[in-house]
Design an enzyme around this catalytic site. Structure first.
Site, PDB file in Angstrom:
ATOM      1  N   THR A   1       0.823  -1.230   0.000  1.00 20.44           N
ATOM      2  CA  THR A   1       0.000   0.000   0.000  1.00 20.44           C
ATOM      3  C   THR A   1       0.842   1.260   0.000  1.00 20.44           C
ATOM      4  O   THR A   1       0.735   2.079  -0.895  1.00 20.44           O
ATOM      5  CB  THR A   1      -1.011   0.084   1.164  1.00 20.44           C
ATOM      6  OG1 THR A   1      -1.903  -1.017   1.079  1.00 20.44           O
ATOM      7  CG2 THR A   1      -1.829   1.378   1.085  1.00 20.44           C
TER       8      THR A   1
ATOM      9  N   TRP B   1       1.129  -9.861   4.548  1.00 17.87           N
ATOM     10  CA  TRP B   1       0.458  -9.285   3.382  1.00 17.87           C
ATOM     11  C   TRP B   1       1.074  -9.914   2.123  1.00 17.87           C
ATOM     12  O   TRP B   1       0.420 -10.598   1.384  1.00 17.87           O
ATOM     13  CB  TRP B   1       0.661  -7.768   3.367  1.00 17.87           C
ATOM     14  CG  TRP B   1      -0.381  -6.913   4.002  1.00 17.87           C
ATOM     15  CD1 TRP B   1      -1.253  -6.073   3.344  1.00 17.87           C
ATOM     16  CD2 TRP B   1      -0.661  -6.724   5.404  1.00 17.87           C
ATOM     17  NE1 TRP B   1      -2.037  -5.414   4.257  1.00 17.87           N
ATOM     18  CE2 TRP B   1      -1.706  -5.785   5.515  1.00 17.87           C
ATOM     19  CE3 TRP B   1      -0.138  -7.275   6.580  1.00 17.87           C
ATOM     20  CZ2 TRP B   1      -2.238  -5.366   6.742  1.00 17.87           C
ATOM     21  CZ3 TRP B   1      -0.650  -6.867   7.801  1.00 17.87           C
ATOM     22  CH2 TRP B   1      -1.688  -5.931   7.868  1.00 17.87           C
TER      23      TRP B   1
ATOM     24  N   ASN C   1      -3.497 -11.428   4.550  1.00 18.72           N
ATOM     25  CA  ASN C   1      -4.358 -10.263   4.618  1.00 18.72           C
ATOM     26  C   ASN C   1      -5.213 -10.049   3.370  1.00 18.72           C
ATOM     27  O   ASN C   1      -4.680  -9.861   2.275  1.00 18.72           O
ATOM     28  CB  ASN C   1      -3.515  -9.005   4.856  1.00 18.72           C
ATOM     29  CG  ASN C   1      -4.393  -7.786   5.009  1.00 18.72           C
ATOM     30  OD1 ASN C   1      -5.120  -7.680   5.990  1.00 18.72           O
ATOM     31  ND2 ASN C   1      -4.359  -6.897   4.037  1.00 18.72           N
ATOM     32  N   GLU C   2      -6.516 -10.067   3.563  1.00 14.18           N
ATOM     33  CA  GLU C   2      -7.493  -9.730   2.516  1.00 14.18           C
ATOM     34  C   GLU C   2      -7.314 -10.535   1.229  1.00 14.18           C
ATOM     35  O   GLU C   2      -7.653 -10.068   0.138  1.00 14.18           O
ATOM     36  CB  GLU C   2      -7.471  -8.216   2.215  1.00 14.18           C
ATOM     37  CG  GLU C   2      -8.019  -7.410   3.379  1.00 14.18           C
ATOM     38  CD  GLU C   2      -7.922  -5.903   3.202  1.00 14.18           C
ATOM     39  OE1 GLU C   2      -7.533  -5.438   2.120  1.00 14.18           O
ATOM     40  OE2 GLU C   2      -8.241  -5.201   4.178  1.00 14.18           O
TER      41      GLU C   2
ATOM     42  N   GLU D   1      -9.584  -5.196  10.983  1.00 17.24           N
ATOM     43  CA  GLU D   1      -9.055  -3.970  10.369  1.00 17.24           C
ATOM     44  C   GLU D   1     -10.240  -3.072  10.079  1.00 17.24           C
ATOM     45  O   GLU D   1     -11.214  -3.486   9.451  1.00 17.24           O
ATOM     46  CB  GLU D   1      -8.255  -4.255   9.087  1.00 17.24           C
ATOM     47  CG  GLU D   1      -7.546  -2.989   8.593  1.00 17.24           C
ATOM     48  CD  GLU D   1      -6.763  -3.182   7.307  1.00 17.24           C
ATOM     49  OE1 GLU D   1      -5.990  -4.160   7.193  1.00 17.24           O
ATOM     50  OE2 GLU D   1      -6.937  -2.337   6.400  1.00 17.24           O
TER      51      GLU D   1
END
Ligand SMILES: *[C@@H]1O[C@H](CO)[C@@H](O)[C@H](O)[C@H]1NC(C)=O
Ligand SMILES: *[C@@H]1O[C@H](CO)[C@@H](O)[C@H](O)[C@H]1NC(C)=O
Ligand SMILES: *[C@@H]1O[C@H](CO)[C@@H](O)[C@H](O)[C@H]1NC(C)=O
Ligand SMILES: *[C@@H]1O[C@H](CO)[C@@H](O)[C@H](O)[C@H]1NC(C)=O
Ligand SMILES: *[C@@H]1O[C@H](CO)[C@@H](O)[C@H](O)[C@H]1NC(C)=O
EC number: 3.2.1.46
Length: 687
Positions: free
Chosen positions: A116, A158, A204-205, A281
Site C-alpha cells: 500500500t 500481506w 491479509n485480505e 481492520e
C-alpha cells in the site's frame, strides 16, 4: 429471556424507581448543568430509560482496541524521529493511562512486497536465509511492550518473499513451507527480542487455504506455541465462517474470526461458530474530527450491532509521505522526522474513552445498546465491581468512515436515565470523561468533568456528536508532552553516506522503498571508500499483495521538489543483467508505482545509458554508450532545472535533454532495472 424482554420486565419496576428519583433531585442541584440538573427534567426533550445490570448474566468478553503498523510501511518515517519526540509519540499510542493506551498492536510480517504505502522486509529474503533484525516492527513491538507489558501482539502477512511460491505468486503451493516461514517469525520474535506473539493471521485480505490453516495450527502446537491463537481470515465474514461450520478440525484451529471494514455488522454464520468476532481492520479514515466521529461510532457499534469484541484501526500512525495513499488515515500523524513535528489527532482521545477504562478480559453488559433517539451505549465490567459506560451520539454527517458508508440515520438531543441494578446498585460515584466532536468550533476532547454522584440512578442530557465515559476507574488521564516543533519541509540539502556502523535498523532514514528492499550493507572485500553502502537486496519478485513494479525503487524527500541536483555513487554487482538508476520528479508511489513518471537516469550492465521519463523505461528521451562496467563504482549526477536536465558520469557530461510532458514535481529516487543486486553510496540531494 431476550435482552429486550429483560429490559421491558425491568422497565415496570424502573418507573417506580424513577418516581423515587424525582424526589432525590432537589439534592443534586450542585452538579454541572451539562451532566445532571433539574433542567434535565424541566426540558421538553424526549427522555429514555436504560438499566445497567449484571443479574441477567454478562455478554461477550472484550478483547481490546488496537492499531495496525504496516500494510504497508505505514510506520516508515516514525523510526527516524529524533528523541524526545519519538518516545513522546510512542507514549501517546501505548502508555497506559496517558493517551490511546492501546490494548493491541498488530504488525505486518514483512514479505518484501509493496503493501500500500511501501514494502517491508522479510525475515527470509531467500530460501535458507534468516534474519530477525530487519525493518522496524520488532523495535515497535518492543517499545509498545516497554510501555504496556500486557499489550497483545498480532502478526499478519500481506506479501511473501518469492521463494515461498517457488515461482508462482501464491503462498499455499507448499503449505508446510509457508507455515514454517510464519512459525519461524514467531520463534524469532521470542528468541531475539523476547516478544510473545499472541495472535497470528493467515493472508491479509486474500484467499485462505483450509489445509494451510490446519498445518499452521499443528506446527504451532508442535513448537509449544499452543497459546498462539489463530485469526482467520482478515477478509470477509462468510467464506471462513461457512468453512468452519462444515469442518470441525478447522473450527478447532481458528480462535477468532476477523473481518475487515464490517460496517458494524456481522452475519449469522459467523455467530453460529461461537467464536470471538473481531473487526480486525477498520477505520481507514482521515483523522480529523469526522475521523474521530467515525472511530467513536464504530468502537461502540461494532459490538452493539455486530457482537464484535475487538476493533483494530488501520493505521496505528500515519508515518509515510503525505502524497502516498490514504494520507493521515492513522490514529496519530507523525510524518516529519526531519522537523520532529507530529500531531495528536482526535482518534487518539476517542480511543482513550474506551481503552483507559476497560481492559481485555472485561465483559460487556447485556442490558444496553442503541439509544432511543440515536447513538449508542456499551457498558463493561471487570466482574469485580468496576463499571465503565461509554456513550456516543455521533451524527451521520460527522461520523462517516471512508470505506463503509452508513445509510442516513437520525440522532437528536435527548435525556437518558440509567438505573443501576445487581452489583452496580450500590455505586455512589462515577468519574466522567467528555468529548464533543462534529461541527466546528469544537475544542473539548477527552475532558474530565466533575464526578457524578449517583444513588441507584442518574441522568444525562446528550447533545449531538458527544462521547461520554462514566466509570468507577479513577486512573484516567489526558497525558501531555510539550508542544512538538513546528512543521518544516524536508531539508533542501540532504546527504547520506550510509556509514552507520551499528544502526538498530536495516534501512536508511527517509528512504521509502516502493518496490524491492534497500538495506545497509557492508562490503566484505576491501572496497576503497565504499565499505558501507545501501544495497537493493531482492533477487526475485515477491508474492505481491499490492502492485510491485518490475523495477525496484526507493523514494525520498519532498513530492513538491522541482529543480533538483542528485549526486550518488552507484555499483552494478557481478550478477546484474539490467542496470541501476537515480531519478528526480518521481510522481507516483504506492500501488501506482508501476506507472510512475519522472526523470530517470539509467546506466545498464551492457555499457549503455538511458534517460527515460518513466520507471518502466518505455518512454526513452536519450540513449547512448556510457562505458560503465559491472563491479565498478561510478558517480552519477542528475541535474534538473525547469524544463532542462543533464546527466554526468564521473564528472563527464553524458547527456543534456529538454523535458516535455513531464511531471513538474516529485520525489528523488534510486533503484534497479529488475530484482537484482545494486549498491548506492554518498547520496546527496540539493533541491
Ligand atoms: C421545547 O419547547 C419549546 C417551547 O414550547 C420549543 O420552542 C422548543 O423547540 C422545544 N424543544 C424541543 C427540543 O422540542
Ligand atoms: C454454539 O453454542 C450453541 C449453544 O451452546 C450450541 O448449541 C452450538 O452447537 C454451538 N455451535 C458450534 C458450532 O459449536
Ligand atoms: C476496580 O478496579 C480497581 C483497579 O483495577 C481495583 O483496585 C478494584 O478492586 C476494582 N473494584 C472496585 C469495586 O473498585
Ligand atoms: C460513500 O459515499 C460517498 C459520497 O456519497 C461516495 O463518494 C463513496 O464512493 C461511497 N463509498 C463507498 C465505499 O460506498
Ligand atoms: C542495454 O540494456 C538495457 C536494459 O536491459 C536495454 O533496455 C537496452 O536496450 C540495452 N542496450 C543495448 C545497446 O543493448
Amino acid at each position: 429471556m431476550s435482552p429486550l424482554k429483560v429490559w421491558t420486565n425491568r422497565l415496570r419496576g424502573l418507573l417506580l424507581q424513577w418516581l423515587l428519583l424525582l424526589s432525590l433531585l432537589s439534592a443534586t442541584g450542585s452538579f454541572r448543568s451539562k451532566i445532571f440538573t433539574k433542567h434535565v427534567l424541566r426540558s421538553n426533550l424526549s427522555t429514555s430509560f436504560y438499566v445497567l445490570d449484571d443479574t441477567p448474566g454478562l455478554d461477550r468478553v472484550f478483547d481490546g482496541i488496537g492499531g495496525v503498523s504496516g500494510g504497508g510501511a505505514t510506520s516508515r518515517l516514525l523510526v527516524n524521529y529524533p528523541e524526545p519526540y519519538r518516545s513522546e509519540i510512542l507514549d501517546y499510542l501505548f502508555k497506559p493511562n496517558f493517551g490511546a493506551s492501546l490494548h493491541i498492536l498488530k504488525v505486518e510480517i514483512g514479505g518484501d512486497g509493496q503493501t500500500t504505502d511501501g514494502t517491508e522486509p522479510s525475515h527470509m529474503h531467500y530460501k535458507g536465509d534468516e534474519n530477525y533484525f530487519r525493518g522496524y516492527e520488532w523495535w515497535l513491538m518492543k517499545e509498545a511492550k516497554k510501555r504496556n507489558p500486557n499489550i497483545k501482539l498480532i502478526g499478519l502477512p500481506w506479501s511473501f518473499p518469492g521463494w515461498i511460491g517457488s515461482g508462482k505468486s501464491w503462498p499455499y503451493d507448499s503449505p508446510s513451507i509457508t507455515a514454517l516461514y510464519i512459525v519461524s517469525w514467531i520463534l524469532g520474535a521470542k528468541k531475539y527480542h523476547n516478544l510473545d506473539i499472541d495472535y497470528i493471521g493467515i493472508w491479509n485480505e486474500r484467499s485462505f487455504d483450509i489445509q494451510y490453516i490446519k498445518i499452521l495450527r499443528k506446527m504451532l502446537n508442535q513448537k509449544d506455541l499452543d497459546r498462539v491463537k489463530i485469526i482467520a481470515s482478515d477478509n470477509l465474514w462468510l467464506p471462513i465462517s461457512i468453512s468452519m461450520l462444515l469442518d470441525d478440525e478447522l473450527l478447532d484451529a481458528v480462535d477468532v474470526i476477523g473481518a475487515h471494514y464490517p460496517g458494524t455488522h456481522t452475519v449469522q454464520d459467523a455467530l453460529k461458530t461461537n467464536k470471538s468476532l473481531w473487526s480486525s481492520e477498520d477505520y481507514s479514515t482521515f483523522n480529523n474530527e469526522v475521523g474521530g466521529g467515525c472511530w467513536a461510532r464504530i468502537l461502540n457499534q461494532n459490538f452493539v450491532n455486530g457482537h464484535m469484541t475487538s476493533t483494530i484501526a488501520w493505521n496505528l500512525v500515519s508515518s509515510y509521505y503525505p502524497q502516498l495513499l490514504f494520507e493521515r488515515d492513522g490514529l496519530l500523524t507523525a510524518k516529519e522526522p526531519w522537523s520532529g513535528h507530529y500531531a495528536v489527532e482526535a482518534p487518539i482521545w476517542i480511543t482513550a474513552h474506551t481503552t483507559q477504562f476497560a481492559q481485555p478480559g472485561w465483559r460487556y453488559l447485556k442490558t444496553v445498546g442503541h439509544l432511543f433517539n440515536g447513538g449508542s451505549c456499551v457498558a463493561l465490567t471487570d466482574g469485580l465491581g468496576n463499571l465503565t459506560v461509554i456513550i456516543e451520539t455521533m451524527s451521520h454527517q460527522y461520523s462517516q468512515c471512508h470505506k463503509t458508508n452508513v445509510s442516513f440515520y437520525q440522532v437528536s438531543e435527548q435525556v437518558i436515565t440509567f438505573f443501576l441494578q445487581g452489583t452496580f446498585k450500590e455505586l455512589t460515584m462515577l468519574q466522567v470523561w467528555y468529548s464533543k466532536l462534529g461541527k466546528k468550533p469544537w475544542n473539548e476532547i477527552f475532558q474530565q468533568l466533575p464526578p457524578l454522584k449517583i444513588n441507584g440512578a442518574f441522568s444525562l442530557r446528550l447533545d449531538l456528536d458527544e462521547v461520554y465515559t462514566l466509570t468507577t476507574i479513577t486512573t484516567g488521564q489526558k497525558g501531555s508532552h510539550p508542544t512538538p516543533p513546528e512543521s518544516r519541509p524536508f531539508p533542501s540539502n540532504f546527504e547520506d553516506n550510509f556509514n552507520v556502523g551499528n544502526s538498530p535498523f536495516s534501512a536508511a532514514p527517509h528512504f521509502a522503498d516502493q518496490t524491492g528492499v534497500f538495506e545497509y550493507f557492508t562490503n566484505d572485500q576491501n572496497m576503497a571508500g565504499h565499505g558501507f553502502t545501501l544495497r537493493q537486496v531482492l533477487n526475485q519478485r515477491p508474492i505481491s499483495w499490492g502492485e510491485d513494479a518490475d523495477q525496484t525503487i526507493s523514494i525520498i524527500g519532498d513530492h513538491n521538489w522541482r529543480d533538483i541536483k542528485i549526486t550518488c555513487d552507484v555499483y552494478m554487482e557481478a550478477t546484474m543483467t539490467g542496470g541501476i538508476f537515480i531519478a528526480g520528479r518521481v510522481n507516483k508511489p504506492g500501488s501506482f508505482i508501476q506507472s510512475a513518471q519522472g526523470v530517470f537516469f539509467w546506466i545498464f550492465a551492457n555499457g549503455s545509458y538511458a534517460v527515460t521519463s518513466d520507471l518502466e523505461t518505455k518512454m526513452v528521451m536519450k540513449t547512448g554508450s556510457s562505458g560503465a562496467k559491472l563491479e565498478n563504482w561510478y558517480t552519477l549526477i542528475l541535474n534538473i532545472r525547469d524544463s532542462s536536465a543533464y546527466g554526468m558520469l564521473n564528472n563527464r557530461v553524458l547527456w543534456k535533454a529538454q523535458l516535455k510532458h513531464l511531471p513538474r514535481n516529485g520525489w528523488a529516487a534510486i533503484g534497479t532495472h529488475s530484482f537484482e543486486f545494486g549498491q548506492f553510496d554518498n547520496f546527496h540531494i540539493q533541491a
